[in-house]
Enzyme design. Structure first.
Site, PDB file in Angstrom:
ATOM      1  N   HIS A  44       0.882  -1.158  -0.116  1.00 33.36           N
ATOM      2  CA  HIS A  44       0.056  -0.088  -0.055  1.00 33.36           C
ATOM      3  C   HIS A  44       1.001   1.390   0.067  1.00 33.36           C
ATOM      4  CE1 HIS A  44      -2.499  -3.183   1.546  1.00 33.36           C
ATOM      5  NE2 HIS A  44      -3.588  -2.533   1.005  1.00 33.36           N
ATOM      6  N   ASP A  76       0.914  -2.315   5.113  1.00 31.48           N
ATOM      7  CA  ASP A  76       0.202  -1.231   5.892  1.00 31.48           C
ATOM      8  C   ASP A  76      -0.909  -0.649   5.170  1.00 31.48           C
ATOM      9  OD1 ASP A  76       1.691   0.198   3.934  1.00 31.48           O
ATOM     10  OD2 ASP A  76       2.109   1.851   5.175  1.00 31.48           O
ATOM     11  N   ASN A 118      -4.350  -3.979  -5.768  1.00 38.94           N
ATOM     12  CA  ASN A 118      -4.524  -4.248  -4.432  1.00 38.94           C
ATOM     13  C   ASN A 118      -3.456  -5.255  -4.052  1.00 38.94           C
ATOM     14  OD1 ASN A 118      -4.916  -5.758  -1.961  1.00 38.94           O
ATOM     15  ND2 ASN A 118      -7.111  -5.754  -2.581  1.00 38.94           N
ATOM     16  N   GLY A 119      -2.424  -4.661  -3.162  1.00 39.90           N
ATOM     17  CA  GLY A 119      -1.313  -5.156  -2.767  1.00 39.90           C
ATOM     18  C   GLY A 119      -1.425  -6.553  -2.258  1.00 39.90           C
ATOM     19  N   SER A 169       6.601   5.645   2.576  1.00 36.11           N
ATOM     20  CA  SER A 169       7.651   4.469   2.865  1.00 36.11           C
ATOM     21  C   SER A 169       8.280   4.297   1.405  1.00 36.11           C
ATOM     22  CB  SER A 169       6.653   3.438   3.112  1.00 36.11           C
ATOM     23  OG  SER A 169       5.895   3.446   4.187  1.00 36.11           O
TER      24      SER A 169
END
Length: 282
Positions: A42, A165, A144-145, A100
């Site tokens: 994400h 996350d 969608n990870g 991140s």
């Protein structure tokens, strides 16, 4: 559900904990002269402006990274994290905050690869603007990870960090995390997995660490930073946590120094505190 925008929370206490640990893990992986991958389920926009737009509305960074910005007594792991933020603000004024992926790209060797997933269309467009110019090093997918990582595990180097996350706006995300880790460990049992989660007075959140401890990893670490007492009405986030599977053996000692310092600097009331637990062969 695509309403969540991380920019509202950029640079807050939860980001401090998440990105500090992320950088510590990547620094550890980088000590060996062997390649590794960074995988982000994400990824968000990758970087954020703090003094305008969404981040300026609640200015959560003022109770997070801003409290560390001018300090001269930072423990080494905190200093390494703040140095990454400083690289994004070369004039010394705290105006931008790295997400991140940006933190990862800043500390990883140029030869190592990033694989970034983001489903939100607006954030994915911003992610492309921030990272689209590095196709050999970084691959982006608007996906969608939780689903996306299935196709890329294990990474070819057989070394890497997988950061998970999700926003947890959808209560099903808690179970999605557990499922993704179970499947990930089957494909890539030796990988380092890091899960961020909010500290809320919600049953799903309280069960999540218990479920993660049951997973078939060699070792695990749980680190939580609580900046205030849980609210009397039961709403709101009073802290956040990071749960790692197969963490570096050096990380517990690092966090023994870091977490008390973060409580002192980021705590908002007398109930501020931390949790640090390890298990398995760590």
């Amino acid at each position: 559900m695509l309403s969540y925008r991380h920019a509202f929370h950029a640079g807050n206490h939860a980001d401090v904990l998440k990105h500090l640990i992320e950088i510590a893990v990547l620094d550890y992986l980088g000590q060996k002269d062997k390649p590794y991958w960074y995988i982000d389920t994400h990824a968000g926009a990758g970087g954020y402006a703090l003094q305008e737009g969404y981040a300026a509305k609640n200015a959560e960074y003022l109770s997070g990274i801003a409290r560390l910005w001018d300090r001269s007594d930072l423990p080494p792991a905190v200093a390494a994290y703040v140095d990454v933020v400083r690289e994004m603000n070369p004039d010394g004024e705290l105006r931008f905050y790295p997400g991140s992926p940006w933190c990862a790209a800043a500390v990883m060797p140029q030869s190592d690869k990033l694989r970034l997933f983001e489903l939100h269309p607006t954030d994915f467009q911003l992610l492309e603007q921030n990272f689209g110019g590095q196709p050999r090093r970084t691959q982006l997918q608007q996906a969608n990870g939780f689903e996306g990582i299935k196709a890329i595990l294990p990474p070819p180097p057989r070394r890497g960090l997988v950061l998970i996350d999700p926003p947890y706006e959808d209560k099903r995300d808690y179970q999605h995390v557990v499922t993704a880790l179970k499947e990930g460990l089957k494909r890539f049992a030796t990988g380092v997995y890091a899960v961020w989660y909010p500290c809320l007075q919600r049953a799903e959140m309280k069960e999540l660490p218990k479920e993660l401890k049951k997973l078939p990893a060699k070792s695990w670490l749980r680190a939580e930073l609580h900046v205030q007492a849980p609210s009397a009405d039961g709403f709101g986030m009073y802290g956040s946590g990071m749960f790692l599977l197969n963490p570096p053996w050096t990380l517990p000692e690092t966090l023994k120094q870091v977490l008390p310092y973060l409580v002192e600097q980021l705590g908002q009331d007398a109930k501020a505190g931390f949790i640090l637990e390890t298990g398995g062969d760590l």
